[in-house]
Write a protein that holds these residues in place. Structure first.
Motif, PDB file in Angstrom:
ATOM      1  N   ILE A   1      13.613  40.587 -55.535  1.00 15.39           N
ATOM      2  CA  ILE A   1      12.186  40.867 -55.634  1.00 15.39           C
ATOM      3  C   ILE A   1      11.474  40.316 -54.408  1.00 15.39           C
ATOM      4  CG2 ILE A   1      12.158  40.818 -58.170  1.00 15.39           C
ATOM      5  CD1 ILE A   1      10.903  38.005 -57.927  1.00 15.39           C
ATOM      6  N   ASP A   2      10.270  40.782 -54.208  1.00 14.95           N
ATOM      7  CA  ASP A   2       9.416  40.228 -53.164  1.00 14.95           C
ATOM      8  C   ASP A   2       8.749  38.974 -53.705  1.00 14.95           C
ATOM      9  OD1 ASP A   2       6.493  40.178 -51.803  1.00 14.95           O
ATOM     10  OD2 ASP A   2       7.946  41.071 -50.437  1.00 14.95           O
ATOM     11  N   GLY A   3       8.509  38.007 -52.830  1.00 14.70           N
ATOM     12  CA  GLY A   3       7.894  36.763 -53.261  1.00 14.70           C
ATOM     13  C   GLY A   3       6.549  36.947 -53.923  1.00 14.70           C
ATOM     14  N   GLU A   4       5.850  38.040 -53.603  1.00  9.20           N
ATOM     15  CA  GLU A   4       4.532  38.283 -54.198  1.00  9.20           C
ATOM     16  C   GLU A   4       4.627  38.604 -55.689  1.00  9.20           C
ATOM     17  OE1 GLU A   4       1.646  37.769 -52.691  1.00  9.20           O
ATOM     18  OE2 GLU A   4       2.814  37.093 -50.972  1.00  9.20           O
ATOM     19  N   GLU A   5       5.816  38.966 -56.169  1.00  9.71           N
ATOM     20  CA  GLU A   5       6.001  39.311 -57.577  1.00  9.71           C
ATOM     21  C   GLU A   5       6.261  38.101 -58.458  1.00  9.71           C
ATOM     22  OE1 GLU A   5       8.611  42.779 -58.236  1.00  9.71           O
ATOM     23  OE2 GLU A   5       8.790  42.865 -56.041  1.00  9.71           O
ATOM     24  N   VAL A   6       6.446  36.938 -57.854  1.00 14.33           N
ATOM     25  CA  VAL A   6       6.790  35.734 -58.612  1.00 14.33           C
ATOM     26  C   VAL A   6       5.601  35.250 -59.430  1.00 14.33           C
ATOM     27  CG1 VAL A   6       7.492  33.325 -58.418  1.00 14.33           C
ATOM     28  CG2 VAL A   6       8.547  35.053 -56.944  1.00 14.33           C
ATOM     29  N   ARG A   7       5.876  34.842 -60.669  1.00 15.74           N
ATOM     30  CA  ARG A   7       4.845  34.297 -61.553  1.00 15.74           C
ATOM     31  C   ARG A   7       5.267  32.927 -62.067  1.00 15.74           C
ATOM     32  NH1 ARG A   7       3.097  39.610 -65.212  1.00 15.74           N
ATOM     33  NH2 ARG A   7       2.545  40.952 -63.450  1.00 15.74           N
ATOM     34  N   ARG A   8       4.319  32.228 -62.637  1.00 16.40           N
ATOM     35  CA  ARG A   8       4.601  30.901 -63.190  1.00 16.40           C
ATOM     36  C   ARG A   8       5.691  31.001 -64.264  1.00 16.40           C
ATOM     37  NH1 ARG A   8      -0.779  31.844 -63.521  1.00 16.40           N
ATOM     38  NH2 ARG A   8      -2.180  30.759 -62.064  1.00 16.40           N
ATOM     39  N   GLY A   9       6.565  30.028 -64.254  1.00 15.02           N
ATOM     40  CA  GLY A   9       7.645  29.987 -65.237  1.00 15.02           C
ATOM     41  C   GLY A   9       8.920  30.668 -64.778  1.00 15.02           C
ATOM     42  N   ASP A  10       8.856  31.496 -63.733  1.00 11.30           N
ATOM     43  CA  ASP A  10      10.059  32.167 -63.237  1.00 11.30           C
ATOM     44  C   ASP A  10      11.064  31.153 -62.699  1.00 11.30           C
ATOM     45  OD1 ASP A  10       9.010  34.645 -63.805  1.00 11.30           O
ATOM     46  OD2 ASP A  10       8.420  35.111 -61.750  1.00 11.30           O
ATOM     47  N   VAL A  11      12.341  31.438 -62.900  1.00 15.67           N
ATOM     48  CA  VAL A  11      13.405  30.679 -62.250  1.00 15.67           C
ATOM     49  C   VAL A  11      13.820  31.499 -61.029  1.00 15.67           C
ATOM     50  CG1 VAL A  11      15.726  29.742 -62.456  1.00 15.67           C
ATOM     51  CG2 VAL A  11      14.172  29.656 -64.418  1.00 15.67           C
ATOM     52  N   VAL A  12      13.675  30.918 -59.857  1.00 19.86           N
ATOM     53  CA  VAL A  12      13.882  31.679 -58.623  1.00 19.86           C
ATOM     54  C   VAL A  12      14.970  31.063 -57.755  1.00 19.86           C
ATOM     55  CG1 VAL A  12      11.510  32.547 -58.579  1.00 19.86           C
ATOM     56  CG2 VAL A  12      12.058  30.407 -57.386  1.00 19.86           C
ATOM     57  N   VAL A  13      15.577  31.931 -56.954  1.00 21.17           N
ATOM     58  CA  VAL A  13      16.483  31.504 -55.892  1.00 21.17           C
ATOM     59  C   VAL A  13      15.691  31.583 -54.595  1.00 21.17           C
ATOM     60  CG1 VAL A  13      18.649  31.958 -54.684  1.00 21.17           C
ATOM     61  CG2 VAL A  13      18.464  32.421 -57.148  1.00 21.17           C
ATOM     62  N   PHE A  14      15.710  30.517 -53.815  1.00 24.98           N
ATOM     63  CA  PHE A  14      14.950  30.498 -52.567  1.00 24.98           C
ATOM     64  C   PHE A  14      15.750  29.768 -51.494  1.00 24.98           C
ATOM     65  CE2 PHE A  14      14.058  26.571 -54.685  1.00 24.98           C
ATOM     66  CZ  PHE A  14      13.888  25.622 -53.690  1.00 24.98           C
ATOM     67  N   HIS A  15      15.331  29.960 -50.271  1.00 20.44           N
ATOM     68  CA  HIS A  15      15.997  29.313 -49.148  1.00 20.44           C
ATOM     69  C   HIS A  15      14.929  28.761 -48.214  1.00 20.44           C
ATOM     70  CE1 HIS A  15      18.724  29.603 -45.350  1.00 20.44           C
ATOM     71  NE2 HIS A  15      18.699  28.384 -45.851  1.00 20.44           N
ATOM     72  N   ASP A  16      14.778  27.450 -48.224  1.00 20.52           N
ATOM     73  CA  ASP A  16      13.831  26.774 -47.358  1.00 20.52           C
ATOM     74  C   ASP A  16      14.614  25.783 -46.494  1.00 20.52           C
ATOM     75  OD1 ASP A  16      11.865  25.263 -46.123  1.00 20.52           O
ATOM     76  OD2 ASP A  16      10.538  25.290 -47.848  1.00 20.52           O
ATOM     77  N   PRO A  17      14.633  25.988 -45.165  1.00 19.93           N
ATOM     78  CA  PRO A  17      15.390  25.079 -44.289  1.00 19.93           C
ATOM     79  C   PRO A  17      14.995  23.619 -44.429  1.00 19.93           C
ATOM     80  CG  PRO A  17      14.684  27.028 -43.084  1.00 19.93           C
ATOM     81  CD  PRO A  17      13.995  27.070 -44.410  1.00 19.93           C
ATOM     82  N   LEU A  18      13.753  23.352 -44.844  1.00 17.39           N
ATOM     83  CA  LEU A  18      13.317  21.967 -45.013  1.00 17.39           C
ATOM     84  C   LEU A  18      13.979  21.312 -46.221  1.00 17.39           C
ATOM     85  CD1 LEU A  18       9.482  22.289 -44.268  1.00 17.39           C
ATOM     86  CD2 LEU A  18      11.304  21.476 -42.734  1.00 17.39           C
ATOM     87  N   TRP A  19      14.460  22.134 -47.148  1.00 18.75           N
ATOM     88  CA  TRP A  19      15.090  21.606 -48.357  1.00 18.75           C
ATOM     89  C   TRP A  19      16.609  21.544 -48.227  1.00 18.75           C
ATOM     90  CZ3 TRP A  19      12.767  22.195 -53.783  1.00 18.75           C
ATOM     91  CH2 TRP A  19      11.380  22.068 -53.742  1.00 18.75           C
ATOM     92  N   GLY A  20      17.170  22.332 -47.345  1.00 26.25           N
ATOM     93  CA  GLY A  20      18.618  22.354 -47.189  1.00 26.25           C
ATOM     94  C   GLY A  20      19.094  23.673 -46.625  1.00 26.25           C
ATOM     95  N   ALA A  21      20.379  23.719 -46.288  1.00 23.97           N
ATOM     96  CA  ALA A  21      20.939  24.899 -45.637  1.00 23.97           C
ATOM     97  C   ALA A  21      21.334  25.996 -46.616  1.00 23.97           C
ATOM     98  CB  ALA A  21      22.158  24.494 -44.808  1.00 23.97           C
ATOM     99  N   SER A  22      21.517  25.655 -47.872  1.00 20.20           N
ATOM    100  CA  SER A  22      21.997  26.625 -48.857  1.00 20.20           C
ATOM    101  C   SER A  22      20.864  27.080 -49.779  1.00 20.20           C
ATOM    102  CB  SER A  22      23.116  26.007 -49.702  1.00 20.20           C
ATOM    103  OG  SER A  22      24.176  25.570 -48.888  1.00 20.20           O
ATOM    104  N   PRO A  23      21.002  28.258 -50.394  1.00 15.50           N
ATOM    105  CA  PRO A  23      20.015  28.703 -51.390  1.00 15.50           C
ATOM    106  C   PRO A  23      19.947  27.723 -52.556  1.00 15.50           C
ATOM    107  CG  PRO A  23      21.422  30.520 -50.722  1.00 15.50           C
ATOM    108  CD  PRO A  23      22.034  29.281 -50.153  1.00 15.50           C
TER     109      PRO A  23
END
Length: 255
Positions: free
Chosen positions: A66-88
């Protein structure tokens, strides 16, 4: 004189046609279901125990693309932020851009814009009390960002750990690569809806077409098995009837 011999050949040919049609339709449904699933979903393995008991470490999950704009409160999401780590990573969306998320109220619950949120998936703490966070906080989430928490608030390294960084621990929506829809191993099926967030503006997300995909693949499997089995069974029954019929017993009609 001329005559026409009635045989069971037509009936046999019809059976073979129906058998072949069932197998063909079954293959279309079976393969189509897998192709449909591959387009809509991405499989992941849960890397840590931060989402227990909802997702155990090592669980195989399906995340709907999905596109990030479709995310709502309560969703469990997979994300990738380099500041948090190298893996999803996998976390739950506790608040979206513009929300003020805080913890905890007098009952130990998370609040979003002052509204308490019931989270039945949380585990009790060492003292037996269930609280939404072991540390107090209050954050206004920047626009187009998400505040993310693990379901096991006692061990999860989530937005609370990064509140001193840019974005106050939140993650841009653009970092989201999928919304977790189901656990396929161990087979738990669809995730329970996050009803505690349902009363907030925008409501909660609807499940993806996971059940429809399963139904399509299952229907295809049944048609393939039935169609493939019909031919040998029909031939065996026809052979038994032929063996039980005396020679010359075929009916002649016409003159």
């Amino acid at each position: 004189m001329s005559g026409t011999i009635r045989t069971k050949g037509g009936r046999g040919r019809l059976g073979r046609v129906l058998s072949g049609l069932a197998v063909a339709v079954g293959c279309v449904l079976f393969l189509g279901g897998f192709v449909w699933g591959a387009v809509l979903y991405q499989p992941y393995t849960v890397p840590t125990d931060s989402m227990t008991p909802t997702l155990d470490v090592g669980s195989k999950i399906l995340a709907q693309r999905i596109d990030g704009e479709e995310v709502r409160r309560g969703d469990v999401v997979v994300f990738h932020d380099p500041l948090w780590g190298a893996s999803p990573m996998v976390k739950r969306v506790a608040a979206v851009g513009g929300d003020t998320v805080a913890c905890c109220d007098r009952d130990g619950r998370l609040t979003v814009n002052g509204e308490p949120v019931d989270e039945p998936y949380l585990l009790p703490g060492p003292g037996g009390r269930t609280i939404a966070s072991g540390q107090d906080f209050s954050v206004t989430v920047p626009r187009d960002n998400l505040f993310l928490l693990g379901d096991d608030r006692h061990v999860s390294l989530d937005s609370r750990t990064h509140m001193e960084e840019a974005g106050r621990g939140s993650v841009p929506r653009s970092m989201v690569v999928g919304r977790v829809d189901a656990v396929v191993w161990p087979a738990k099926g669809l995730l329970e809806p996050p009803t505690g967030f349902a009363g907030l503006p925008g409501g909660i997300s609807r499940p993806g077409p996971f059940k429809a995909l399963l139904t399509t693949v299952a229907a295809g499997t049944v048609l393939i098995l039935v169609g493939a089995a019909y031919g040998p069974v029909a031939d065996r029954l026809t052979r038994r009837r032929s063996e039980g019929t005396r020679p010359g017993a075929r009916e002649r009609v016409g003159a």
